[in-house]
Design a protein around this motif. Structure first.
Motif, PDB file in Angstrom:
ATOM      1  N   VAL A   5       0.821  -1.272  -0.025  1.00  0.00           N
ATOM      2  CA  VAL A   5      -0.026   0.018   0.246  1.00  0.00           C
ATOM      3  C   VAL A   5       0.907   1.198   0.003  1.00  0.00           C
ATOM      4  CG1 VAL A   5      -1.703   1.358   1.367  1.00  0.00           C
ATOM      5  CG2 VAL A   5      -2.050  -1.279   1.073  1.00  0.00           C
ATOM      6  N   LEU A   6       1.856   1.329   0.919  1.00  0.00           N
ATOM      7  CA  LEU A   6       2.908   2.333   0.904  1.00  0.00           C
ATOM      8  C   LEU A   6       3.457   2.540  -0.466  1.00  0.00           C
ATOM      9  CD1 LEU A   6       4.247   4.511   2.328  1.00  0.00           C
ATOM     10  CD2 LEU A   6       5.945   2.957   3.034  1.00  0.00           C
ATOM     11  N   LEU A   7       4.009   1.381  -1.017  1.00  0.00           N
ATOM     12  CA  LEU A   7       4.556   1.645  -2.423  1.00  0.00           C
ATOM     13  C   LEU A   7       3.581   2.373  -3.490  1.00  0.00           C
ATOM     14  CD1 LEU A   7       6.403  -1.895  -2.452  1.00  0.00           C
ATOM     15  CD2 LEU A   7       7.652   0.545  -2.225  1.00  0.00           C
ATOM     16  N   ASP A   8       2.181   1.941  -3.505  1.00  0.00           N
ATOM     17  CA  ASP A   8       1.233   2.235  -4.310  1.00  0.00           C
ATOM     18  C   ASP A   8       1.114   3.676  -4.052  1.00  0.00           C
ATOM     19  OD1 ASP A   8       0.723  -0.290  -5.476  1.00  0.00           O
ATOM     20  OD2 ASP A   8      -0.796  -0.650  -4.254  1.00  0.00           O
ATOM     21  N   LYS A   9       1.113   4.023  -2.895  1.00  0.00           N
ATOM     22  CA  LYS A   9       1.009   5.634  -2.402  1.00  0.00           C
ATOM     23  C   LYS A   9       2.214   6.495  -3.176  1.00  0.00           C
ATOM     24  CE  LYS A   9      -2.141   5.518   1.594  1.00  0.00           C
ATOM     25  NZ  LYS A   9      -3.069   6.297   0.751  1.00  0.00           N
ATOM     26  N   PHE A  10       3.332   5.744  -2.813  1.00  0.00           N
ATOM     27  CA  PHE A  10       4.583   6.276  -3.311  1.00  0.00           C
ATOM     28  C   PHE A  10       4.286   6.768  -5.197  1.00  0.00           C
ATOM     29  CE2 PHE A  10       8.618   6.804  -5.137  1.00  0.00           C
ATOM     30  CZ  PHE A  10       9.443   7.426  -4.052  1.00  0.00           C
ATOM     31  N   MET A  11       4.252   5.572  -5.672  1.00  0.00           N
ATOM     32  CA  MET A  11       4.001   5.602  -7.253  1.00  0.00           C
ATOM     33  C   MET A  11       2.823   6.647  -7.918  1.00  0.00           C
ATOM     34  SD  MET A  11       4.558   1.658  -8.371  1.00  0.00           S
ATOM     35  CE  MET A  11       3.711   0.752  -6.996  1.00  0.00           C
ATOM     36  N   GLU A  12       1.690   6.814  -6.796  1.00  0.00           N
ATOM     37  CA  GLU A  12       0.673   7.563  -7.195  1.00  0.00           C
ATOM     38  C   GLU A  12       0.907   9.071  -6.838  1.00  0.00           C
ATOM     39  OE1 GLU A  12      -2.553   5.791  -5.142  1.00  0.00           O
ATOM     40  OE2 GLU A  12      -2.483   3.991  -6.290  1.00  0.00           O
ATOM     41  N   GLU A  13       1.877   9.201  -6.277  1.00  0.00           N
ATOM     42  CA  GLU A  13       2.219  10.734  -5.591  1.00  0.00           C
ATOM     43  C   GLU A  13       3.154  11.325  -6.766  1.00  0.00           C
ATOM     44  OE1 GLU A  13       2.543  14.115  -4.921  1.00  0.00           O
ATOM     45  OE2 GLU A  13       1.332  12.879  -3.334  1.00  0.00           O
ATOM     46  N   PRO A  14       2.682  12.382  -7.744  1.00  0.00           N
ATOM     47  CA  PRO A  14       3.229  12.747  -8.893  1.00  0.00           C
ATOM     48  C   PRO A  14       4.618  13.547  -8.620  1.00  0.00           C
ATOM     49  CG  PRO A  14       0.830  13.251  -8.987  1.00  0.00           C
ATOM     50  CD  PRO A  14       0.939  12.723  -7.639  1.00  0.00           C
ATOM     51  N   ASP A  15       4.725  14.331  -7.510  1.00  0.00           N
ATOM     52  CA  ASP A  15       5.915  15.167  -7.034  1.00  0.00           C
ATOM     53  C   ASP A  15       6.802  14.078  -6.459  1.00  0.00           C
ATOM     54  OD1 ASP A  15       4.538  17.504  -7.393  1.00  0.00           O
ATOM     55  OD2 ASP A  15       3.831  17.611  -5.501  1.00  0.00           O
ATOM     56  N   LEU A  16       6.325  12.950  -6.279  1.00  0.00           N
ATOM     57  CA  LEU A  16       7.666  11.864  -5.958  1.00  0.00           C
ATOM     58  C   LEU A  16       7.979  10.961  -7.039  1.00  0.00           C
ATOM     59  CD1 LEU A  16       6.602  10.605  -2.270  1.00  0.00           C
ATOM     60  CD2 LEU A  16       8.500  12.056  -2.954  1.00  0.00           C
ATOM     61  N   TRP A  17       7.059  10.412  -7.757  1.00  0.00           N
ATOM     62  CA  TRP A  17       6.978   9.386  -8.688  1.00  0.00           C
ATOM     63  C   TRP A  17       7.637  10.241 -10.149  1.00  0.00           C
ATOM     64  CZ3 TRP A  17       7.892   4.607  -8.432  1.00  0.00           C
ATOM     65  CH2 TRP A  17       7.715   3.858  -9.774  1.00  0.00           C
ATOM     66  N   ASP A  18       7.435  11.089 -10.278  1.00  0.00           N
ATOM     67  CA  ASP A  18       7.889  11.978 -11.504  1.00  0.00           C
ATOM     68  C   ASP A  18       9.305  12.242 -11.457  1.00  0.00           C
ATOM     69  OD1 ASP A  18       5.480  11.533 -12.788  1.00  0.00           O
ATOM     70  OD2 ASP A  18       4.727  13.558 -12.474  1.00  0.00           O
ATOM     71  N   LYS A  19       9.763  12.325 -10.200  1.00  0.00           N
ATOM     72  CA  LYS A  19      11.115  12.827  -9.949  1.00  0.00           C
ATOM     73  C   LYS A  19      12.174  11.547  -9.683  1.00  0.00           C
ATOM     74  CE  LYS A  19       9.880  17.483  -8.466  1.00  0.00           C
ATOM     75  NZ  LYS A  19      10.018  18.322  -7.360  1.00  0.00           N
ATOM     76  N   THR A  20      11.456  10.404  -9.795  1.00  0.00           N
ATOM     77  CA  THR A  20      12.165   9.213  -9.630  1.00  0.00           C
ATOM     78  C   THR A  20      12.858   8.702 -10.646  1.00  0.00           C
ATOM     79  OG1 THR A  20      10.637   8.764  -7.691  1.00  0.00           O
ATOM     80  CG2 THR A  20      12.007   6.744  -8.510  1.00  0.00           C
ATOM     81  N   GLY A  21      14.273   8.290 -10.649  1.00  0.00           N
ATOM     82  CA  GLY A  21      15.025   7.563 -11.692  1.00  0.00           C
ATOM     83  C   GLY A  21      14.300   6.527 -12.407  1.00  0.00           C
ATOM     84  N   ARG A  22      14.394   5.851 -13.605  1.00  0.00           N
ATOM     85  CA  ARG A  22      14.112   4.860 -14.115  1.00  0.00           C
ATOM     86  C   ARG A  22      14.386   3.392 -13.581  1.00  0.00           C
ATOM     87  NH1 ARG A  22      15.431   3.792 -20.418  1.00  0.00           N
ATOM     88  NH2 ARG A  22      17.673   3.636 -19.424  1.00  0.00           N
ATOM     89  N   THR A  23      15.796   3.449 -13.050  1.00  0.00           N
ATOM     90  CA  THR A  23      16.075   2.225 -12.316  1.00  0.00           C
ATOM     91  C   THR A  23      15.403   2.217 -10.964  1.00  0.00           C
ATOM     92  OG1 THR A  23      18.574   2.340 -13.187  1.00  0.00           O
ATOM     93  CG2 THR A  23      17.875   1.193 -11.193  1.00  0.00           C
ATOM     94  N   LYS A  24      15.201   3.201 -10.245  1.00  0.00           N
ATOM     95  CA  LYS A  24      14.582   3.122  -9.138  1.00  0.00           C
ATOM     96  C   LYS A  24      12.905   2.867  -9.186  1.00  0.00           C
ATOM     97  CE  LYS A  24      13.866   5.987  -4.774  1.00  0.00           C
ATOM     98  NZ  LYS A  24      14.173   7.082  -3.977  1.00  0.00           N
ATOM     99  N   GLN A  25      12.395   3.358 -10.354  1.00  0.00           N
ATOM    100  CA  GLN A  25      11.191   2.984 -10.388  1.00  0.00           C
ATOM    101  C   GLN A  25      10.836   1.558 -10.888  1.00  0.00           C
ATOM    102  OE1 GLN A  25       9.470   5.397 -13.677  1.00  0.00           O
ATOM    103  NE2 GLN A  25       9.345   7.152 -12.576  1.00  0.00           N
ATOM    104  N   TYR A  26      11.891   1.108 -11.277  1.00  0.00           N
ATOM    105  CA  TYR A  26      11.768  -0.341 -11.856  1.00  0.00           C
ATOM    106  C   TYR A  26      11.926  -1.269 -10.659  1.00  0.00           C
ATOM    107  CZ  TYR A  26      13.279  -4.966 -13.255  1.00  0.00           C
ATOM    108  OH  TYR A  26      13.501  -6.368 -13.540  1.00  0.00           O
ATOM    109  N   VAL A  27      12.774  -0.706  -9.675  1.00  0.00           N
ATOM    110  CA  VAL A  27      13.006  -1.536  -8.500  1.00  0.00           C
ATOM    111  C   VAL A  27      11.830  -1.577  -7.499  1.00  0.00           C
ATOM    112  CG1 VAL A  27      14.439  -1.828  -6.419  1.00  0.00           C
ATOM    113  CG2 VAL A  27      15.504  -1.525  -8.533  1.00  0.00           C
ATOM    114  N   ILE A  28      11.010  -0.229  -7.553  1.00  0.00           N
ATOM    115  CA  ILE A  28       9.894  -0.238  -6.544  1.00  0.00           C
ATOM    116  C   ILE A  28       8.829  -1.005  -7.054  1.00  0.00           C
ATOM    117  CG2 ILE A  28       8.330   1.424  -5.889  1.00  0.00           C
ATOM    118  CD1 ILE A  28      10.389   3.590  -5.786  1.00  0.00           C
TER     119      ILE A  28
END
Length: 355
Positions: free
Chosen positions: A70-93
């Protein structure tokens, strides 16, 4: 049960500092530990009493615990966090979201949970450096749980877990890469890329692979940087170009840098068709994918596009440029990293060093 202690220490300047140590025990075993330092003892005591109350009565603090998924989902749904997350980190999450560890409650994560996750990942063939990314990025997400989502998360457990995971050989840093393409490999790659340029199925845009390859080596730029260069940032008088938002671990945006276009890189840029904002208006992933296909077809082993950056930096050192001068091209703020990671000198080429 939560409890605290306050320790005083004196700095060299003579000033005092008061460190609050807070522990939570269950059946005589420590299940949580944290600490914080203050300038005044009164502030330390006030903070300690407040934290003990929060830890013993989590509902009163307004925080709740949720499964990590649920926490990971919230992180991915928060644009101010997710849009500034690098491609590698997004893949791992995204990967963590589908792992067993994601079922663990955010405030109940224990070292044993992390050990089991790392064992599962290594059992699936992941290396120590890859698994380390899992741990580092999960910690990063959990540290934002309270301030961003008001979710209770035991991210302090990583202070205890990481040394244990290292001792067990479950995580580790990646090995230093020293790969540079040989002259023969570069000749074959250029020939293969020229053939690919002439092959455009279904009217697809022609990508000048050979120009981009040579430009990448001469400028030591990442492919993502090359494909974002703008005509308006090219200074023809000084033969320089402004590289926008250059990668920096301390600052991801606004890190602009003027870079000299050495060798033939300036001429390569000028010969590109000036039909829009970008000098190389191509998708960086398409460029690297084309490079990888040609590399694989030729049987060139263990060569990545990013290795061309090392090739370019090493060439500059071999020509006699100082480390400070090379850093002006590569964009490195830390000269130790530039020397240790991005150079692999061919000893016989030192005979060509400029006098």
């Amino acid at each position: 049960m939560a409890s605290f202690s306050i320790k005083k220490r004196t700095l060299k300047s003579g000033e005092s500092r008061f460190t609050v140590d807070i522990v939570v025990k269950k059946n005589s075993a420590i299940i949580h530990r944290e600490s914080k330092t203050f300038r005044k003892k009164e502030l330390a005591r006030t903070y300690a009493n407040k934290r003990v109350l929060e830890l013993e009565n989590p509902d009163e603090s307004g925080q709740k615990s949720v499964p990590l998924c649920v926490l990971l989902d919230k992180f991915m749904e928060e644009p101010d966090l997710w849009d500034k997350t690098g491609r590698t980190k997004q893949y791992v999450i995204k990967l963590l979201r589908d792992c067993d560890i994601s079922k663990v409650e955010s405030d109940k994560l224990r070292t044993s949970d992390l050990i089991q996750h790392c064992k599962n990942r290594k059992g699936g063939g992941a290396g120590g450096a890859t698994v380390y990314h899992d741990v580092a990025y999960l910690r990063s997400v959990m540290k934002k749980a309270k301030p961003v989502f008001n979710i209770a998360a035991n991210f302090q457990i990583f202070d205890e877990a990481v040394p244990v995971l290292i001792d067990m050989g479950l995580i580790g840093k990646s090995q230093k890469r020293t790969r540079r393409p040989t002259s023969e490999e570069l000749k074959r790659l250029k020939l293969g890329l020229e053939q690919r340029e002439s092959f455009r199925p279904n009217g697809k845009t022609r990508i000048p692979f050979t120009d981009i390859l040579e430009f990448s080596i001469l400028t030591c730029m990442r492919i993502g940087e090359v494909c974002k260069l703008r005509w308006e940032d090219l200074n023809q008088e000084h033969k320089t170009i402004l590289v926008r938002d250059r990668k920096d671990p301390r600052k991801k945006e606004g890190n602009h840098m003027i870079v000299p276009l050495l060798g033939e890189s300036f001429e390569i840029a000028l010969k590109q068709p000036n039909k829009g904002e970008l000098i190389f208006p191509y998708n960086s992933r398409s460029v690297s994918a084309g490079f990888q296909r040609v590399r694989n077809e030729l049987g060139v082993e263990d060569l990545r596009y990013h290795d061309l950056r090392r090739e370019g930096a090493s060439r500059l050192f071999e020509k006699g440029y100082s480390i400070e001068e090379v850093a002006q091209v590569t964009g490195h703020r830390n000269l130790n990293i530039l020397w240790q990671v991005y150079t692999q000198l061919f000893p016989h080429k030192l005979h060509r060093k400029k006098q």
